[in-house]
Design a protein around this motif. Sequence first.
Motif, PDB file in Angstrom:
ATOM      1  N   ASN A   1       0.800  -1.220   0.000  1.00  0.00           N
ATOM      2  CA  ASN A   1       0.000   0.000   0.000  1.00  0.00           C
ATOM      3  C   ASN A   1       0.835   1.273   0.000  1.00  0.00           C
ATOM      4  N   ASP A   2       2.136   1.120  -0.183  1.00  0.00           N
ATOM      5  CA  ASP A   2       3.031   2.276  -0.185  1.00  0.00           C
ATOM      6  C   ASP A   2       4.248   1.920  -1.037  1.00  0.00           C
ATOM      7  N   CYS A   3       5.137   2.881  -1.228  1.00  0.00           N
ATOM      8  CA  CYS A   3       6.350   2.661  -2.011  1.00  0.00           C
ATOM      9  C   CYS A   3       7.109   1.446  -1.489  1.00  0.00           C
ATOM     10  N   ILE A   4       7.636   0.630  -2.417  1.00  0.00           N
ATOM     11  CA  ILE A   4       8.413  -0.552  -2.045  1.00  0.00           C
ATOM     12  C   ILE A   4       9.887  -0.182  -2.111  1.00  0.00           C
ATOM     13  N   TYR A   5      10.568  -0.326  -0.984  1.00  0.00           N
ATOM     14  CA  TYR A   5      11.958   0.101  -0.867  1.00  0.00           C
ATOM     15  C   TYR A   5      12.944  -1.051  -0.741  1.00  0.00           C
ATOM     16  N   ALA A   6      12.498  -2.187  -0.231  1.00  0.00           N
ATOM     17  CA  ALA A   6      13.414  -3.273   0.116  1.00  0.00           C
ATOM     18  C   ALA A   6      13.092  -4.523  -0.691  1.00  0.00           C
ATOM     19  N   LEU A   7      14.153  -5.250  -1.048  1.00  0.00           N
ATOM     20  CA  LEU A   7      14.013  -6.447  -1.866  1.00  0.00           C
ATOM     21  C   LEU A   7      15.231  -7.329  -1.634  1.00  0.00           C
ATOM     22  N   THR A   8      14.996  -8.615  -1.374  1.00  0.00           N
ATOM     23  CA  THR A   8      16.135  -9.532  -1.235  1.00  0.00           C
ATOM     24  C   THR A   8      15.717 -10.937  -1.636  1.00  0.00           C
TER      25      THR A   8
ATOM     26  N   TYR B   1      12.391 -18.024  -3.805  1.00  0.00           N
ATOM     27  CA  TYR B   1      11.700 -17.093  -2.913  1.00  0.00           C
ATOM     28  C   TYR B   1      12.386 -15.737  -2.921  1.00  0.00           C
ATOM     29  N   PHE B   2      11.588 -14.682  -2.781  1.00  0.00           N
ATOM     30  CA  PHE B   2      12.151 -13.358  -2.531  1.00  0.00           C
ATOM     31  C   PHE B   2      11.205 -12.605  -1.601  1.00  0.00           C
ATOM     32  N   TYR B   3      11.731 -11.528  -1.026  1.00  0.00           N
ATOM     33  CA  TYR B   3      11.028 -10.801   0.033  1.00  0.00           C
ATOM     34  C   TYR B   3      11.047  -9.310  -0.283  1.00  0.00           C
ATOM     35  N   THR B   4       9.927  -8.644   0.004  1.00  0.00           N
ATOM     36  CA  THR B   4       9.821  -7.205  -0.222  1.00  0.00           C
ATOM     37  C   THR B   4       9.393  -6.506   1.066  1.00  0.00           C
ATOM     38  N   GLY B   5       9.867  -5.266   1.229  1.00  0.00           N
ATOM     39  CA  GLY B   5       9.476  -4.434   2.358  1.00  0.00           C
ATOM     40  C   GLY B   5       9.145  -3.039   1.844  1.00  0.00           C
ATOM     41  N   ALA B   6       8.229  -2.353   2.528  1.00  0.00           N
ATOM     42  CA  ALA B   6       7.696  -1.113   1.966  1.00  0.00           C
ATOM     43  C   ALA B   6       7.425  -0.065   3.031  1.00  0.00           C
TER      44      ALA B   6
ATOM     45  N   VAL C   1      10.015   0.045   6.031  1.00  0.00           N
ATOM     46  CA  VAL C   1      11.114  -0.913   5.923  1.00  0.00           C
ATOM     47  C   VAL C   1      11.913  -0.584   4.665  1.00  0.00           C
ATOM     48  N   TYR C   2      13.184  -0.206   4.863  1.00  0.00           N
ATOM     49  CA  TYR C   2      14.077   0.088   3.749  1.00  0.00           C
ATOM     50  C   TYR C   2      15.051  -1.044   3.460  1.00  0.00           C
ATOM     51  N   ALA C   3      15.274  -1.942   4.434  1.00  0.00           N
ATOM     52  CA  ALA C   3      16.361  -2.922   4.311  1.00  0.00           C
ATOM     53  C   ALA C   3      15.904  -4.304   4.751  1.00  0.00           C
ATOM     54  N   LEU C   4      16.299  -5.306   3.958  1.00  0.00           N
ATOM     55  CA  LEU C   4      16.073  -6.711   4.264  1.00  0.00           C
ATOM     56  C   LEU C   4      17.348  -7.481   3.946  1.00  0.00           C
ATOM     57  N   ALA C   5      17.611  -8.536   4.702  1.00  0.00           N
ATOM     58  CA  ALA C   5      18.765  -9.402   4.399  1.00  0.00           C
ATOM     59  C   ALA C   5      18.462 -10.814   4.872  1.00  0.00           C
ATOM     60  N   VAL C   6      18.906 -11.795   4.087  1.00  0.00           N
ATOM     61  CA  VAL C   6      18.718 -13.199   4.445  1.00  0.00           C
ATOM     62  C   VAL C   6      20.039 -13.781   4.946  1.00  0.00           C
ATOM     63  N   ASP C   7      19.972 -14.434   6.120  1.00  0.00           N
ATOM     64  CA  ASP C   7      21.088 -15.201   6.657  1.00  0.00           C
ATOM     65  C   ASP C   7      20.936 -16.618   6.115  1.00  0.00           C
ATOM     66  N   HIS C   8      21.718 -16.945   5.085  1.00  0.00           N
ATOM     67  CA  HIS C   8      21.574 -18.234   4.407  1.00  0.00           C
ATOM     68  C   HIS C   8      21.931 -19.394   5.333  1.00  0.00           C
ATOM     69  N   GLU C   9      22.900 -19.199   6.198  1.00  0.00           N
ATOM     70  CA  GLU C   9      23.358 -20.276   7.082  1.00  0.00           C
ATOM     71  C   GLU C   9      22.283 -20.673   8.091  1.00  0.00           C
ATOM     72  N   ARG C  10      21.570 -19.681   8.623  1.00  0.00           N
ATOM     73  CA  ARG C  10      20.581 -19.940   9.668  1.00  0.00           C
ATOM     74  C   ARG C  10      19.143 -19.885   9.146  1.00  0.00           C
ATOM     75  N   ASN C  11      18.975 -19.574   7.853  1.00  0.00           N
ATOM     76  CA  ASN C  11      17.660 -19.434   7.232  1.00  0.00           C
ATOM     77  C   ASN C  11      16.794 -18.412   7.974  1.00  0.00           C
TER      78      ASN C  11
END
Length: 302
Positions: free
Chosen positions: A16-23, A30-35, A61-71
């Motif tokens: 419902n607002d500008c999308i700023y984050a993507l990872t 799979y991918f993830y968005t934050g706005a 939310v401007y920032a997202l990150a995935v920890d691949h080791e710990r999921n």
Amino acid sequence: MSKINVNKLHTLTGHNDCIYALTEGAEPQYFYTGAGDGMVVAWNLEDPKNGKLIAKLPHSVYALAVDHERNLLLIGHNFEGIHVIDLVHNQELWSIRMTDQSIFDIKITSGIAYVATGDGLITMIDLDQKAIKKRLKLSDKSARVMAVNPILNQLAIGFSDHTVKILNLTNDEPIANLEGHTNSVFALAYAPDQSKLISGGRDAHLKIWNAKDFLLQDEVIAHMYAINFLAFRNDGKYFATCSMDKSIKVWSSEDHKLLKVIDKARHAGHGTSINKIIWSKYDQSIISVSDDRNISIWQLEF
């Protein structure tokens, strides 16, 4: 420009607002968005129309990150801190209050999350201890974007003071200060072979640096307005940039020549600023998010 066919596969809605984050996820379908609406949504390229809400926060939310080791998925909750989501069960495990600033980027390496904030701080969070390990004050201006070089064990950080600073991650000491941009640095990425570092930002220029000696190798006037982000294809042959000028541009990594422009007029692209892109490891599509609240998925045929 070389012949590249572009096909827009999907336009995804729900924010419902500008999308700023993507990872991208630990599993790359799979991918993830934050706005700006505080929503964080999980998407599956095998069933892209059905996004799943996994967090709803009071601030943007401007920032997202995935920890691949710990999921795990780390969410940068502006003016508050970090929320940590278990991606197996899509539930919050823990959170840490750490700032009253915007959180612009998060990078994870060797069990440490590096968090870049609007006050020029880099905060290091030990993910096993669930605690702040150290804070580094590197500028009076915002720390906007980061990139990890795992081969050289270095972290590159782009700042609103127009510089890119390089940290040695062995001792967290600054080892280089790259000058040349004339405005904020928003975009930063190492080539997959870690040989070069490319930066871009509000001055709409790309600068290509040697990753070992930090010498400037090339410069390209790349967009009409600010470059918001850049991403390499995982084989390293190409990279893409996105801009406030509403376009995505595809470039040759070898000679930094422009190969394709993806925009509204030619490809029914985004109508406003494009904030983030990823070049999917799953199917080599480009995923883009924008101020227009839409997610676009693009198939490229070279």
